[in-house]
Design a protein around this motif. Structure first.
Motif, PDB file in Angstrom:
ATOM      1  N   UNK A 123       1.935   4.439 -35.355  1.00 41.75           N
ATOM      2  CA  UNK A 123       3.389   4.597 -35.203  1.00 41.75           C
ATOM      3  C   UNK A 123       3.792   4.720 -33.729  1.00 41.75           C
ATOM      4  N   UNK A 124       3.092   3.988 -32.889  1.00 48.17           N
ATOM      5  CA  UNK A 124       3.339   4.040 -31.448  1.00 48.17           C
ATOM      6  C   UNK A 124       4.256   2.903 -31.002  1.00 48.17           C
ATOM      7  N   UNK A 125       4.658   2.984 -29.747  1.00 53.33           N
ATOM      8  CA  UNK A 125       5.449   1.907 -29.153  1.00 53.33           C
ATOM      9  C   UNK A 125       4.649   0.614 -29.146  1.00 53.33           C
ATOM     10  N   UNK A 126       3.378   0.690 -28.762  1.00 55.09           N
ATOM     11  CA  UNK A 126       2.535  -0.504 -28.717  1.00 55.09           C
ATOM     12  C   UNK A 126       2.472  -1.179 -30.078  1.00 55.09           C
ATOM     13  N   UNK A 127       2.288  -0.395 -31.126  1.00 52.35           N
ATOM     14  CA  UNK A 127       2.164  -0.968 -32.468  1.00 52.35           C
ATOM     15  C   UNK A 127       3.447  -1.666 -32.900  1.00 52.35           C
ATOM     16  N   UNK A 128       4.582  -1.138 -32.500  1.00 51.54           N
ATOM     17  CA  UNK A 128       5.851  -1.773 -32.844  1.00 51.54           C
ATOM     18  C   UNK A 128       6.094  -3.048 -32.052  1.00 51.54           C
ATOM     19  N   UNK A 129       5.628  -3.070 -30.819  1.00 47.62           N
ATOM     20  CA  UNK A 129       5.834  -4.239 -29.957  1.00 47.62           C
ATOM     21  C   UNK A 129       4.810  -5.340 -30.204  1.00 47.62           C
ATOM     22  N   UNK A 130       3.596  -4.963 -30.528  1.00 54.35           N
ATOM     23  CA  UNK A 130       2.448  -5.867 -30.474  1.00 54.35           C
ATOM     24  C   UNK A 130       2.561  -7.069 -31.418  1.00 54.35           C
ATOM     25  N   UNK A 131       2.626  -8.257 -30.810  1.00 53.70           N
ATOM     26  CA  UNK A 131       2.572  -9.507 -31.579  1.00 53.70           C
ATOM     27  C   UNK A 131       1.516 -10.424 -30.963  1.00 53.70           C
ATOM     28  N   UNK A 132       0.468  -9.819 -30.408  1.00 52.52           N
ATOM     29  CA  UNK A 132      -0.594 -10.592 -29.777  1.00 52.52           C
ATOM     30  C   UNK A 132      -1.663 -10.961 -30.799  1.00 52.52           C
ATOM     31  N   UNK A 133      -2.421 -12.012 -30.474  1.00 56.25           N
ATOM     32  CA  UNK A 133      -3.505 -12.432 -31.360  1.00 56.25           C
ATOM     33  C   UNK A 133      -4.847 -12.518 -30.664  1.00 56.25           C
ATOM     34  N   UNK A 134      -4.837 -12.530 -29.327  1.00 56.90           N
ATOM     35  CA  UNK A 134      -6.084 -12.575 -28.563  1.00 56.90           C
ATOM     36  C   UNK A 134      -6.346 -11.212 -27.941  1.00 56.90           C
ATOM     37  N   UNK A 135      -7.607 -10.994 -27.560  1.00 53.48           N
ATOM     38  CA  UNK A 135      -7.917  -9.729 -26.901  1.00 53.48           C
ATOM     39  C   UNK A 135      -7.237  -9.645 -25.543  1.00 53.48           C
ATOM     40  N   UNK A 136      -7.224 -10.768 -24.811  1.00 49.43           N
ATOM     41  CA  UNK A 136      -6.607 -10.739 -23.482  1.00 49.43           C
ATOM     42  C   UNK A 136      -5.105 -10.465 -23.591  1.00 49.43           C
ATOM     43  N   UNK A 137      -4.476 -10.936 -24.674  1.00 49.86           N
ATOM     44  CA  UNK A 137      -3.062 -10.648 -24.893  1.00 49.86           C
ATOM     45  C   UNK A 137      -2.824  -9.175 -25.162  1.00 49.86           C
ATOM     46  N   UNK A 138      -3.679  -8.611 -26.014  1.00 52.43           N
ATOM     47  CA  UNK A 138      -3.563  -7.181 -26.346  1.00 52.43           C
ATOM     48  C   UNK A 138      -3.793  -6.328 -25.100  1.00 52.43           C
ATOM     49  N   UNK A 139      -4.800  -6.696 -24.314  1.00 48.02           N
ATOM     50  CA  UNK A 139      -5.115  -5.950 -23.089  1.00 48.02           C
ATOM     51  C   UNK A 139      -3.969  -6.042 -22.077  1.00 48.02           C
ATOM     52  N   UNK A 140      -3.395  -7.230 -21.956  1.00 50.86           N
ATOM     53  CA  UNK A 140      -2.309  -7.421 -20.991  1.00 50.86           C
ATOM     54  C   UNK A 140      -1.080  -6.618 -21.390  1.00 50.86           C
ATOM     55  N   UNK A 141      -0.739  -6.625 -22.685  1.00 46.16           N
ATOM     56  CA  UNK A 141       0.401  -5.843 -23.164  1.00 46.16           C
ATOM     57  C   UNK A 141       0.169  -4.356 -22.928  1.00 46.16           C
ATOM     58  N   UNK A 142      -1.046  -3.888 -23.227  1.00 45.44           N
ATOM     59  CA  UNK A 142      -1.367  -2.469 -23.025  1.00 45.44           C
ATOM     60  C   UNK A 142      -1.231  -2.087 -21.551  1.00 45.44           C
ATOM     61  N   UNK A 143      -1.784  -2.912 -20.668  1.00 40.81           N
ATOM     62  CA  UNK A 143      -1.697  -2.615 -19.229  1.00 40.81           C
ATOM     63  C   UNK A 143      -0.257  -2.639 -18.739  1.00 40.81           C
ATOM     64  N   UNK A 144       0.545  -3.555 -19.294  1.00 42.14           N
ATOM     65  CA  UNK A 144       1.941  -3.658 -18.884  1.00 42.14           C
ATOM     66  C   UNK A 144       2.702  -2.383 -19.206  1.00 42.14           C
ATOM     67  N   UNK A 145       2.367  -1.740 -20.316  1.00 45.20           N
ATOM     68  CA  UNK A 145       3.073  -0.533 -20.735  1.00 45.20           C
ATOM     69  C   UNK A 145       2.682   0.710 -19.933  1.00 45.20           C
TER      70      UNK A 145
END
Length: 590
Positions: A123-145
């Motif tokens: 129930x985090x901000x990341x979980x609500x935002x996350x629409x990535x499918x690759x690991x590099x996408x997930x990592x980039x979104x996490x670092x951006x936040x």
């Protein structure tokens, strides 16, 4: 939500049509190979050429049907994924569940705000935002936040997100391709390790031999068929054994080169498809065009280079099949040719490979934020300034139910720091988190949960929710003191947006009150902007000494029909009503 429902209906119909065609092609493929075998049998039995020709034509038809079947299989998977994407959006908007990865592996208890503001986890901000499918996408979104951007980069992100918001079909197809790749952290890391690994090039002698020996083998075979000289067979056998011996000399090196790279060819191929989607789309915003231009290298598109790499890894994988490896290398030294090309590819492209992957990650991050904007079209991009002016109209927490959340007007100018009071459950902590979350979103170029917003992007520093660190033998109190020290040290470098919630809970009331007052004085002396929530009324009196900097705001509670009523509206002044005694009496505690 209606847009997603229409897409669910559309993709359901498309999937039904694909399944019918897929099943028909499967049946035709089976019949073609069966009849091809039957006709071959009749040819052997009757020696009638018509059977042989028919069998051959059916076999060609089987190969064609295999290709059609393969394309249909991919189209089917893509359509199924697109259908699931839209169903997930509907489920999410109905608030039935959060069907997205929560990024719990990125939780950092020592980060200035990530844990306190629920950036990662359930129930985090990341979980609500996350629409990535690759690991590099997930990592980039996490670092951006985790870090705010300079103003010019925030503006570029705003323009990119605004453009991508309207490209719903493109965004969803990109997301579907990313999901289909089944990328993992291990595959991503294996590719980077391969890129960074040092590999000696082929010697000049070996570079010559891998062409000369197969040519000699071919010449001997042709000579044998022309002359029928049986003595040539011994030479052919000798060259075959020599080729396999040379392969044996390189076998360990080949295995090292492709170690921990299982299915890497398929994942690289999927990276290539994602890059191709970016290359083929037309963009207008500066950020997206800049990212797109990074995918041109040596006068060719990155997707072409990645396709070559995928094919090289796929070909190299034949080394694990004993029969194929023996035959192909005994004749052609096949895997040595592939190894040489793979090493040449690495030498030529290693410097840009990670940058291409980062472009994919950037696009997935921007797509996630564009999806957030698309799902919340009443949210706005904040207007940026460099005057330390921060204000929100109808500010609320973006993860709260839009049907019930309550917005508030808040501004940090001319007074820059707020002392917030209110009874328990009145909304103080949620309000502080709303401020923090929206400052984080605004600081990366996203829309914020407000009708209007002005922002001077600042680092966010928070002390709201700490826990005993038993592994470090720390008490709650000591962990809180360390966090306050971290905040003070950060403020030495530059101003920041500071949020403090009921600090110094681990000490007696006098010590807590005096300590809180001193913290407030030091924070404002360091030009911090923000808010502190407290139950100590005497802390609020500090505003008398700093009327141009401090302001008192509160959340009140009312008792209506013998029930507590919270309206969660921010008011000026100090909280007057108290709810603890009433609630304990009502529940029979006292």
């Amino acid at each position: 939500m209606e847009e997603y429902k229409k897409k669910v209906s559309s993709y359901s119909d498309a999937l039904s049509a694909i399944n019918k065609k897929y099943n028909s092609i499967s049946l035709l493929r089976l019949l073609s190979i069966v009849f091809s075998l039957v006709l071959s049998y009749y040819y052997l039995k009757t020696d009638a050429s018509v059977y042989l020709i028919s069998a051959f034509l059916l076999f060609i038809g089987f190969i064609v049907l295999m290709r059609i079947h393969s394309k249909l299989s991919f189209k089917k998977k893509l359509t199924e994924t697109l259908l699931k994407i839209n169903k997930n959006e509907i489920t999410f908007l109905k608030r039935e569940k959060l069907p997205f990865e929560n990024g719990q592996e990125f939780i950092d208890f020592h980060h200035p705000y990530a844990y306190d503001l629920d950036i990662f986890g359930e129930h985090s901000l990341f979980q609500s935002l996350n629409r990535t499918g690759t690991f590099v996408g997930k990592k980039t979104l996490a670092n951006q936040l985790l870090y705010n951007l300079p103003n010019n980069e925030i503006t570029q992100n705003q323009d990119a997100i605004h453009e991508l918001q309207s490209k719903l079909d493109w965004r969803q197809e990109f997301q579907a391709l990313a999901i289909l790749g089944q990328d993992t952290k291990e595959a991503y890391q294996a590719l980077l390790n391969w890129k960074d690994g040092k590999s000696a090039p082929f010697s000049k002698v070996m570079s010559l031999l891998i062409y000369v020996l197969p040519a000699i083998f071919g010449a001997l075979v042709i000579a044998y068929f022309v002359t029928s000289n049986l003595s040539l067979l011994s030479y052919i056998t000798f060259v075959f054994v020599l080729n396999t011996t040379i392969l044996g000399m390189f076998f360990k090196r080949i295995q090292t080169e492709i170690a921990k790279a299982e299915n890497i060819d398929k994942i690289i191929k999927q990276y290539g498809l994602l890059v191709k989607e970016i290359e083929n789309e037309t963009f207008k915003s500066e950020k997206l065009i800049t990212l797109q231009n990074k995918l041109i290298y040596k006068n060719a598109k990155a997707s072409v280079h990645l396709k070559q790499l995928s094919e090289l890894f796929s070909n190299m994988d034949t080394i694990n099949n004993f029969v194929t490896a023996l035959l192909f290398n005994g004749i052609f030294l096949f895997n040595l040719h592939v190894l040489k090309n793979l090493l040449n590819w690495k030498t030529s492209h290693a410097a840009v490979l990670e940058e291409w992957l980062n472009v994919i990650g950037e696009f997935e991050t921007l797509n996630s934020l564009a999806n957030f904007s698309h799902n919340n079209q009443d949210f706005v991009f904040p207007e940026l300034n460099n005057d330390f002016k921060i204000g929100f109209s109808n500010l609320s927490h973006p993860l709260l139910n839009p049907d019930t959340r309550v917005g508030n007007e808040v501004q940090f100018f001319p007074e820059s720091f707020m002392i917030l009071t209110g009874s328990n459950m009145s909304g103080k902590s949620t309000f502080l988190r709303s401020l923090g979350i929206n400052m984080v979103l605004g600081g990366i170029g996203s829309v914020v949960c407000a009708n209007k917003a002005a922002m001077h992007p600042l680092p966010v520093l928070v002390s709201m929710r700490l826990s005993d660190s038993l592994s470090d033998s720390e008490s709650y109190f000591f962990a809180e003191i360390k966090r306050l020290k971290q905040i003070m040290d950060a403020l030495e470098d530059k101003p920041a947006f500071v949020l403090l919630d009921e600090i110094l809970r681990g000490t007696n009331s006098d010590d807590k009150r005096n300590g809180t007052i001193e913290v407030v004085k030091k924070v404002i002396a360091k030009k911090a902007i923000g808010a502190i929530a407290t139950h100590d009324i005497e802390v609020c009196l500090t505003t008398n000494d700093y009327p141009e900097i401090l302001t008192n705001q509160c959340f009140e509670v009312e008792i209506k029909n013998n029930e507590l009523h919270f309206d969660y509206k921010l008011r000026e002044g100090i909280c007057k009503n108290k709810s603890a005694t009433f609630l304990m009496q009502k529940m029979g505690v006292i």
